[in-house]
Write a protein that holds these residues in place. Structure first.
Motif, PDB file in Angstrom:
ATOM      1  N   THR A 146      38.521  37.506  30.761  1.00  0.00           N
ATOM      2  CA  THR A 146      38.797  36.343  32.009  1.00  0.00           C
ATOM      3  C   THR A 146      39.002  37.728  33.333  1.00  0.00           C
ATOM      4  N   ASP A 147      39.199  38.636  33.511  1.00  0.00           N
ATOM      5  CA  ASP A 147      38.918  38.993  34.799  1.00  0.00           C
ATOM      6  C   ASP A 147      37.636  39.334  35.068  1.00  0.00           C
ATOM      7  N   GLY A 148      37.128  40.282  34.000  1.00  0.00           N
ATOM      8  CA  GLY A 148      35.254  40.161  34.036  1.00  0.00           C
ATOM      9  C   GLY A 148      34.715  38.777  34.597  1.00  0.00           C
ATOM     10  N   LEU A 149      35.197  37.412  34.511  1.00  0.00           N
ATOM     11  CA  LEU A 149      34.783  36.338  35.083  1.00  0.00           C
ATOM     12  C   LEU A 149      34.937  36.205  36.376  1.00  0.00           C
ATOM     13  N   PHE A 150      36.321  36.392  36.522  1.00  0.00           N
ATOM     14  CA  PHE A 150      36.635  36.127  37.841  1.00  0.00           C
ATOM     15  C   PHE A 150      35.873  37.236  38.982  1.00  0.00           C
ATOM     16  N   ARG A 151      35.943  38.161  38.335  1.00  0.00           N
ATOM     17  CA  ARG A 151      34.686  39.488  39.566  1.00  0.00           C
ATOM     18  C   ARG A 151      34.254  39.002  39.857  1.00  0.00           C
ATOM     19  N   ARG A 152      32.920  38.368  38.520  1.00  0.00           N
ATOM     20  CA  ARG A 152      31.624  38.201  38.560  1.00  0.00           C
ATOM     21  C   ARG A 152      31.272  37.118  39.262  1.00  0.00           C
ATOM     22  N   VAL A 153      32.445  35.977  39.211  1.00  0.00           N
ATOM     23  CA  VAL A 153      31.775  34.287  40.008  1.00  0.00           C
ATOM     24  C   VAL A 153      32.213  35.058  41.310  1.00  0.00           C
ATOM     25  N   PHE A 154      33.306  36.328  41.785  1.00  0.00           N
ATOM     26  CA  PHE A 154      33.395  36.476  43.382  1.00  0.00           C
ATOM     27  C   PHE A 154      32.359  37.074  43.690  1.00  0.00           C
ATOM     28  N   GLN A 155      31.739  38.282  42.932  1.00  0.00           N
ATOM     29  CA  GLN A 155      29.799  38.672  43.264  1.00  0.00           C
ATOM     30  C   GLN A 155      29.206  38.005  43.594  1.00  0.00           C
ATOM     31  N   GLU A 156      28.904  36.606  42.847  1.00  0.00           N
ATOM     32  CA  GLU A 156      28.025  35.308  42.683  1.00  0.00           C
ATOM     33  C   GLU A 156      28.271  34.622  44.580  1.00  0.00           C
ATOM     34  N   VAL A 157      29.262  33.774  44.532  1.00  0.00           N
ATOM     35  CA  VAL A 157      29.802  33.568  45.647  1.00  0.00           C
ATOM     36  C   VAL A 157      29.295  34.351  46.857  1.00  0.00           C
ATOM     37  N   ALA A 158      29.708  35.108  46.524  1.00  0.00           N
ATOM     38  CA  ALA A 158      29.746  36.629  48.306  1.00  0.00           C
ATOM     39  C   ALA A 158      28.408  36.866  48.514  1.00  0.00           C
ATOM     40  N   THR A 159      27.212  36.624  47.781  1.00  0.00           N
ATOM     41  CA  THR A 159      25.918  36.199  48.027  1.00  0.00           C
ATOM     42  C   THR A 159      25.611  34.868  49.156  1.00  0.00           C
ATOM     43  N   GLU A 160      26.453  34.138  48.977  1.00  0.00           N
ATOM     44  CA  GLU A 160      26.025  33.065  50.004  1.00  0.00           C
ATOM     45  C   GLU A 160      26.906  33.020  50.973  1.00  0.00           C
ATOM     46  N   TYR A 161      27.387  34.065  51.637  1.00  0.00           N
ATOM     47  CA  TYR A 161      27.712  34.445  52.656  1.00  0.00           C
ATOM     48  C   TYR A 161      27.795  35.873  53.345  1.00  0.00           C
ATOM     49  N   PRO A 162      26.525  35.922  53.473  1.00  0.00           N
ATOM     50  CA  PRO A 162      25.752  37.305  53.671  1.00  0.00           C
ATOM     51  C   PRO A 162      26.404  38.383  55.123  1.00  0.00           C
ATOM     52  N   ASP A 163      26.904  37.088  55.778  1.00  0.00           N
ATOM     53  CA  ASP A 163      27.793  38.032  56.932  1.00  0.00           C
ATOM     54  C   ASP A 163      29.251  38.829  56.831  1.00  0.00           C
ATOM     55  N   ILE A 164      29.547  38.144  55.588  1.00  0.00           N
ATOM     56  CA  ILE A 164      31.195  38.727  55.194  1.00  0.00           C
ATOM     57  C   ILE A 164      30.696  40.304  54.337  1.00  0.00           C
ATOM     58  N   GLU A 165      31.375  40.997  53.947  1.00  0.00           N
ATOM     59  CA  GLU A 165      31.784  42.248  53.863  1.00  0.00           C
ATOM     60  C   GLU A 165      32.082  42.013  52.009  1.00  0.00           C
ATOM     61  N   ALA A 166      31.529  42.019  51.054  1.00  0.00           N
ATOM     62  CA  ALA A 166      32.353  41.955  50.108  1.00  0.00           C
ATOM     63  C   ALA A 166      32.306  43.467  49.110  1.00  0.00           C
ATOM     64  N   ASP A 167      34.496  43.427  48.730  1.00  0.00           N
ATOM     65  CA  ASP A 167      34.380  44.287  48.291  1.00  0.00           C
ATOM     66  C   ASP A 167      35.497  43.980  47.073  1.00  0.00           C
ATOM     67  N   TRP A 168      35.822  44.292  45.858  1.00  0.00           N
ATOM     68  CA  TRP A 168      36.307  44.509  44.646  1.00  0.00           C
ATOM     69  C   TRP A 168      37.598  46.141  44.631  1.00  0.00           C
ATOM     70  N   ARG A 169      38.714  45.874  43.737  1.00  0.00           N
ATOM     71  CA  ARG A 169      39.567  47.361  43.435  1.00  0.00           C
ATOM     72  C   ARG A 169      40.208  45.921  41.286  1.00  0.00           C
ATOM     73  N   ILE A 170      40.695  47.467  41.326  1.00  0.00           N
ATOM     74  CA  ILE A 170      41.261  47.456  39.921  1.00  0.00           C
ATOM     75  C   ILE A 170      42.979  46.579  40.898  1.00  0.00           C
ATOM     76  N   ILE A 171      43.014  46.027  40.203  1.00  0.00           N
ATOM     77  CA  ILE A 171      44.394  44.835  40.569  1.00  0.00           C
ATOM     78  C   ILE A 171      45.350  46.332  40.837  1.00  0.00           C
ATOM     79  N   ASP A 172      45.824  47.169  39.920  1.00  0.00           N
ATOM     80  CA  ASP A 172      46.989  48.082  40.666  1.00  0.00           C
ATOM     81  C   ASP A 172      46.555  49.404  41.189  1.00  0.00           C
ATOM     82  N   ILE A 173      45.712  49.511  41.697  1.00  0.00           N
ATOM     83  CA  ILE A 173      45.876  50.899  43.090  1.00  0.00           C
ATOM     84  C   ILE A 173      45.370  49.370  44.442  1.00  0.00           C
TER      85      ILE A 173
END
Ligand code: NAD
Length: 504
Positions: free
Chosen positions: A200-227
């Motif tokens: 489930t969360d794996g899908l969210f992150r994968r889709v986030f990474q796919e969508v990020a490629t359409e916005y090359p002018d915006i930096e994209a990163d991810w974190r585990i929610i707890d930290i």
């Protein structure tokens, strides 16, 4: 009630140009402090020249008490569907069963999938440990555990379904990047727990990474929610836009609002396709209701976002600038932490009057606001459907080993019951209890409830016929096995669509 300004100094148009028609807005006064902060907010909008056609709707406690378990009746739905824009004061959700949260119902029924909550530090006028914080939380608003699909399955076990969908995630990630671009922000951070919830969360992150490629002018990163949440609470100035699934977003947006100075300050927008609802992030504060103590700023911030959405950015900027100037001048409600810049502690009505007095003024030190624009939401095209193969079934079974204590429940016995018949088709390959593998080769130390997930597949992992699953269930029922639910196991384009058991 009609609200458009009668103050000609704020008249939007010259006599030659017909004034644009006021925008119809459904307005709910809400419960607890709701009526007080709504009156204050509308008075400020009116004085600022907001071009609104206010259409009152009744929702919340009074509707619940009339026996309507959704907290909203057909007339209110009709009005909201006509106006397609709503300004809502907080609602009290009655405790106990049989009643649905109106907020969740409104968001989901109207398809308000993006919950957008900006929090910016107003230090030193509103004391805040993080003077440079300026965060936009974009929370998915419809899915995740808030799908509200819950069941009690056995004497000991309950479950809540966590639903994360590809289209839902695409929409919210596009919304986060589009808002970042529109507001000139630099980075979008995705927060999930995909090290544990890989599907489930794996899908969210994968889709986030796919969508990020359409916005090359915006930096994209991810974190585990707890930290990520810990860092957000400790160093919020390091974050710009944060996007996450519903529950995480709910929690971190309140944390961020609180460390920004007061939950009484933050507003939020709930955006869907051509429909939007604006509100404060806080609740109905029954502890201070009716005492002229509440801070109307959260609802006012939501109303400012609404004005931007309605194309009245000039009025939005005028209201926000007057509000900032009021805070700079040290006119504060009691919820704002005390500090050296406080001059006067006032009630709800006096605070609204102070903002109205400053309409037309700009803050001297805090950043003055430019007219905000309506956010552009992107509708992603549907993705091609993958090749889906049935490769097994998880059969969930209620079994307490004749009332044995959890530690004494022996998975070999239930495995024997499930495998009683030699078969050349699908076979038992694993049993887990609360996700931990207990058969084969489980450990006696593992705590075992009365809820067993029994995985059946072909030994070589080959595709399975649907009728084999039905036949298997028939055999299990004939043997007296208490099957409480099944979950088919699929691959999608050859990729496994289910998690392994912990320890498998
Ligand atoms: P709450 O946000 O109402 O109150 C938490 C604390 O913050 C209280 O001490 C309250 O006095 C204070 N506070 C909140 N808003 C304030 C303001 N504008 N000015 C000054 N102080 C303020 O949270 P709660 O007590 O957990 O919830 C009360 C009710 O509100 C519950 O029924 C809950 O379901 C509902 N609720 C509604 C919404 C909504 O309508 N969007 C959101 C959250 C909670």
């Amino acid at each position: 009630m009609t609200v458009p300004s009668t103050d000609s100094s704020f008249a939007p148009s010259s006599p030659e140009t017909p004034a644009p028609a006021p925008a119809p807005v459904a307005v709910a006064w809400g419960d607890g402090i709701g009526p007080e902060i709504m009156d204050a907010t509308l008075a400020i909008l009116d004085a600022a020249g907001a071009r609104l056609d206010v259409r009152p709707v009744e929702v919340g406690l009074s509707v619940y008490e009339r026996g309507q378990s959704a907290g909203i009746g057909p007339e209110a739905w009709d009005t909201i569907r006509q106006t397609r824009v709503m300004l809502k004061a907080p609602i009290t959700t009655p405790q106990g069963g049989g009643v649905k949260s109106l907020n969740v119902t409104l968001r989901k029924t109207l398809g308000l999938y993006a919950n957008v909550r900006p929090v910016v530090s107003l230090h030193p006028y509103v004391p805040c440990r993080f003077p440079d914080m300026d965060v936009l939380i974009v929370r998915e608003n419809e899915e995740d555990l808030y799908a509200g699909i819950e069941h009690r399955q056995t004497a000991e076990v309950t479950q809540c379904l966590k639903l994360i969908t590809r289209p839902g995630t695409e929409r919210i990630c596009h919304a986060a990047f589009a808002l970042a671009r529109q507001e000139g922000r630099k980075r979008v951070t995705c927060m999930v727990k995909d090290n544990i919830m890989k599907v489930t969360d794996g899908l969210f992150r994968r889709v986030f990474q796919e969508v990020a490629t359409e916005y090359p002018d915006i930096e994209a990163d991810w974190r585990i929610i707890d930290i990520g949440a810990a860092m957000l609470a400790d160093r919020p100035e390091q974050f710009d836009v944060v996007v996450c699934p519903n529950l995480y977003g709910d929690i971190i947006s309140d944390v961020v609002a609180q460390i920004g100075g007061s939950v009484g300050l933050a507003g939020s927008a709930n955006l869907g396709q051509g429909v939007a609802m604006f509100e404060a992030v806080h609740g109905s504060a029954p502890d201070i209701a009716g005492r002229d103590l509440a801070n109307p700023s959260g609802l006012l911030s939501g109303a400012v976002m609404m004005l931007g959405y309605l194309g009245q950015g000039d009025v939005a900027a005028r209201v926000r600038n007057a509000w900032l100037r009021t805070l700079e001048d040290g006119v504060h409600t009691a919820d704002i932490p005390d500090g050296p810049h406080r001059v006067r502690t006032v009630g709800t009505r006096a605070f609204a009057a102070a903002v109205i007095d400053r309409l037309g003024q700009a803050p001297e030190h805090l950043a003055a606001v430019q007219p905000p624009a309506a956010p552009t939401l992107v509708v992603p095209p549907p993705t091609p459907r993958p090749d889906k193969q049935l490769v097994g079934v998880d059969v969930f079974v209620d079994w307490d080993h004749d009332g044995a204590l959890p530690a004494a429940r022996d998975p070999d016995i239930i495995a024997g019951l499930l495998r009683a018949q030699p078969t050349d088709d699908i076979d038992l390959v694993m049993i887990t209890n609360r996700g931990v593998k207990v058969w084969p080769n489980g450990l006696p130390e593992t705590f075992k409830t009365d809820h067993w997930r029994c995985r059946f597949q072909k030994r070589d992992g080959a595709p399975v016929e649907r009728r084999q699953v039905v036949a298997l269930l028939g055999r299990l029922v004939d043997r007296g096995v208490d099957v409480i639910k099944t979950e088919n196991l699929y691959t999608f384009d050859g990729v496994q669509g289910f998690s392994l058991g912990q320890g498998q």
